[in-house]
Design a protein around this motif. Structure first.
Motif, mmCIF file in Angstrom:
data_model
loop_
_atom_site.group_PDB
_atom_site.id
_atom_site.type_symbol
_atom_site.label_atom_id
_atom_site.label_comp_id
_atom_site.label_asym_id
_atom_site.label_seq_id
_atom_site.Cartn_x
_atom_site.Cartn_y
_atom_site.Cartn_z
ATOM 1 N N UNK A 31 -31.941 17.475 -9.715
ATOM 2 C CA UNK A 31 -32.678 18.260 -8.718
ATOM 3 C C UNK A 31 -31.852 18.443 -7.448
ATOM 4 N N UNK A 32 -31.080 17.438 -7.072
ATOM 5 C CA UNK A 32 -30.236 17.555 -5.889
ATOM 6 C C UNK A 32 -29.173 18.645 -6.082
ATOM 7 N N UNK A 33 -28.558 18.678 -7.263
ATOM 8 C CA UNK A 33 -27.553 19.703 -7.534
ATOM 9 C C UNK A 33 -28.175 21.095 -7.610
ATOM 10 N N UNK A 34 -29.338 21.188 -8.244
ATOM 11 C CA UNK A 34 -30.023 22.479 -8.329
ATOM 12 C C UNK A 34 -30.355 22.994 -6.936
ATOM 13 N N UNK A 35 -30.845 22.117 -6.083
ATOM 14 C CA UNK A 35 -31.160 22.507 -4.703
ATOM 15 C C UNK A 35 -29.915 22.959 -3.951
ATOM 16 N N UNK A 36 -28.790 22.261 -4.151
ATOM 17 C CA UNK A 36 -27.549 22.640 -3.480
ATOM 18 C C UNK A 36 -27.103 24.040 -3.912
ATOM 19 N N UNK A 37 -27.202 24.323 -5.220
ATOM 20 C CA UNK A 37 -26.815 25.646 -5.721
ATOM 21 C C UNK A 37 -27.758 26.721 -5.201
ATOM 22 N N UNK A 38 -29.061 26.416 -5.141
ATOM 23 C CA UNK A 38 -30.026 27.386 -4.619
ATOM 24 C C UNK A 38 -29.756 27.699 -3.155
ATOM 25 N N UNK A 39 -29.459 26.682 -2.365
ATOM 26 C CA UNK A 39 -29.204 26.890 -0.941
ATOM 27 C C UNK A 39 -27.946 27.717 -0.724
ATOM 28 N N UNK A 40 -26.930 27.484 -1.543
ATOM 29 C CA UNK A 40 -25.660 28.198 -1.361
ATOM 30 C C UNK A 40 -25.764 29.655 -1.787
ATOM 31 N N UNK A 41 -26.525 29.929 -2.860
ATOM 32 C CA UNK A 41 -26.585 31.292 -3.399
ATOM 33 C C UNK A 41 -27.859 32.037 -3.000
ATOM 34 N N UNK A 42 -28.833 31.346 -2.410
ATOM 35 C CA UNK A 42 -30.073 32.000 -2.035
ATOM 36 C C UNK A 42 -30.877 32.479 -3.220
ATOM 37 N N UNK A 43 -30.955 31.661 -4.263
ATOM 38 C CA UNK A 43 -31.611 32.041 -5.499
ATOM 39 C C UNK A 43 -32.596 30.974 -5.946
ATOM 40 N N UNK A 44 -33.382 31.330 -6.962
ATOM 41 C CA UNK A 44 -34.146 30.336 -7.722
ATOM 42 C C UNK A 44 -33.302 29.958 -8.941
ATOM 43 N N UNK A 45 -33.007 28.685 -9.122
ATOM 44 C CA UNK A 45 -32.229 28.219 -10.268
ATOM 45 C C UNK A 45 -33.180 27.681 -11.321
ATOM 46 N N UNK A 46 -33.038 28.189 -12.548
ATOM 47 C CA UNK A 46 -33.802 27.714 -13.699
ATOM 48 C C UNK A 46 -32.801 27.284 -14.765
ATOM 49 N N UNK A 47 -33.001 26.105 -15.336
ATOM 50 C CA UNK A 47 -32.079 25.630 -16.368
ATOM 51 C C UNK A 47 -32.785 25.561 -17.719
ATOM 52 N N UNK A 48 -32.031 25.876 -18.771
ATOM 53 C CA UNK A 48 -32.482 25.697 -20.150
ATOM 54 C C UNK A 48 -31.312 25.070 -20.897
ATOM 55 N N UNK A 49 -31.288 23.745 -20.912
ATOM 56 C CA UNK A 49 -30.141 22.997 -21.427
ATOM 57 C C UNK A 49 -30.603 22.092 -22.554
ATOM 58 N N UNK A 50 -30.039 22.290 -23.730
ATOM 59 C CA UNK A 50 -30.420 21.525 -24.902
ATOM 60 C C UNK A 50 -29.259 20.664 -25.385
ATOM 61 N N UNK A 51 -29.460 19.380 -25.327
ATOM 62 C CA UNK A 51 -28.525 18.421 -25.888
ATOM 63 C C UNK A 51 -29.314 17.392 -26.684
ATOM 64 N N UNK A 68 -41.751 26.824 -27.811
ATOM 65 C CA UNK A 68 -42.826 27.406 -27.006
ATOM 66 C C UNK A 68 -42.991 26.676 -25.682
ATOM 67 N N UNK A 69 -42.790 25.356 -25.676
ATOM 68 C CA UNK A 69 -42.887 24.606 -24.426
ATOM 69 C C UNK A 69 -41.847 25.104 -23.417
ATOM 70 N N UNK A 70 -40.626 25.389 -23.903
ATOM 71 C CA UNK A 70 -39.601 25.940 -23.019
ATOM 72 C C UNK A 70 -40.049 27.285 -22.441
ATOM 73 N N UNK A 71 -40.600 28.138 -23.307
ATOM 74 C CA UNK A 71 -41.044 29.454 -22.847
ATOM 75 C C UNK A 71 -42.125 29.321 -21.775
ATOM 76 N N UNK A 72 -43.084 28.423 -21.980
ATOM 77 C CA UNK A 72 -44.155 28.240 -20.996
ATOM 78 C C UNK A 72 -43.592 27.767 -19.661
ATOM 79 N N UNK A 73 -42.634 26.825 -19.713
ATOM 80 C CA UNK A 73 -42.060 26.292 -18.474
ATOM 81 C C UNK A 73 -41.260 27.358 -17.729
ATOM 82 N N UNK A 74 -40.467 28.150 -18.463
ATOM 83 C CA UNK A 74 -39.670 29.199 -17.823
ATOM 84 C C UNK A 74 -40.578 30.262 -17.223
ATOM 85 N N UNK A 75 -41.598 30.689 -17.961
ATOM 86 C CA UNK A 75 -42.522 31.699 -17.438
ATOM 87 C C UNK A 75 -43.237 31.195 -16.186
ATOM 88 N N UNK A 76 -43.542 29.896 -16.160
ATOM 89 C CA UNK A 76 -44.178 29.320 -14.968
ATOM 90 C C UNK A 76 -43.224 29.361 -13.780
#
Length: 283
Positions: A31-51, A68-76
């Protein structure tokens, strides 16, 4: 209780709580890295990472894919984003359910702000379908996309249809004929979905149809890697240049631990002789 017994219970408690604490720390760092990227680019960052991540202290691997759970979370997440705010979508996936991937792609296409999809390693099958919804696809120079030809069970739909074309109908089993009927519908539906997504992003219809045909016709195996150069040749809006925060974020999604690592290296950047000499050639 003697010292030995106390140590046993403390060790047992630590073994139970340690995975939960490690997971909480990972989540906080993500979350800290996502926030840093959002602040620098002025965007909403959404991740979909499968490992394959370790689950509980037993270390049981859990395979991940688009569902489907991924789709619901992204749409939200998209609903929580102002209409004009740009979205940075970071994706790393082998694919998954077509329905879920189509829902995510359609939601990204309808978002009025600019959508940028970042692919640090690979986005295959349904991941590629999602990437097609972006106004811009940013890839690592070694990252790949993949075909989006539909799969019917364990078989490619295009291969099932080829059986129907090349074998006399009297020699084909009823089950294969049923699979061929489903395959024909799937090929038509996925082709139309890809075309409509590209058209919705402003691509001319003939160009969108050409790309849809290339990606869905089954000319490649389903795991065929489409690299940056080939994606650009197809006509996709691809460029190279992943932000450093994205690479750092990927490090916080570790694979399940193996007994013996298959890849090892000293994890520091090296300088070339030219860099060490300040770019000057010795006389």
């Amino acid at each position: 209780m003697d010292v030995t017994g106390l140590l046993f219970w403390l060790l047992l408690l630590f073994s139970v709580l340690s995975p939960a604490l490690q997971r909480r720390l990972l989540e906080t760092n993500r979350l800290r890295l996502i926030n840093r990227l959002e602040q620098r680019r002025g965007t909403r960052v959404i991740t979909l990472i499968h490992r394959q991540e370790a689950v509980s202290f037993l270390g049981i691997p859990l395979a991940r894919y688009i569902d489907i759970d991924d789709a619901e979370a992204v749409l939200r997440a998209i609903r929580l984003t102002p209409d004009e705010m740009p979205i940075d979508f970071i994706i790393h996936t082998p694919g998954g359910l077509v329905l879920a991937a189509e829902q995510i792609a359609s939601a990204l296409v309808r978002h009025r702000g600019k959508v940028t999809v970042f692919i640090p390693h690979y986005a295959m099958s349904g991941g590629t379908l999602i990437a097609l919804a972006a106004d811009e696809i940013v890839m690592d120079e070694n990252a790949v996309l993949g075909p989006v030809d539909p799969q019917i069970g364990q078989f490619p739909a295009a291969s099932v249809l080829r059986v129907i074309r090349e074998k006399p109908i009297a020699e084909i089993e009823d089950e294969t004929l049923i699979l061929a009927d489903i395959s024909e519908k799937a090929m038509r539906q996925v082709n139309a979905t890809v075309r409509n997504i590209l058209k919705a992003n402003g691509m001319p219809e003939m160009e969108a149809q050409r790309i849809a045909d290339s990606l869905t016709c089954g000319q490649w195996t389903h795991d065929y890697p489409i690299d940056v150069e080939e994606a650009q040749q197809l006509g996709l809006p691809v460029r190279v240049g992943i932000p450093e925060e994205v690479y750092q974020l990927m490090e916080l999604y570790p694979q399940a631990m193996q007994r013996r690592p298959s890849v090892q290296y000293i994890p520091v950047p090296y300088e070339t002789p030219r860099q060490r000499n300040g770019g000057q050639r010795r006389g």
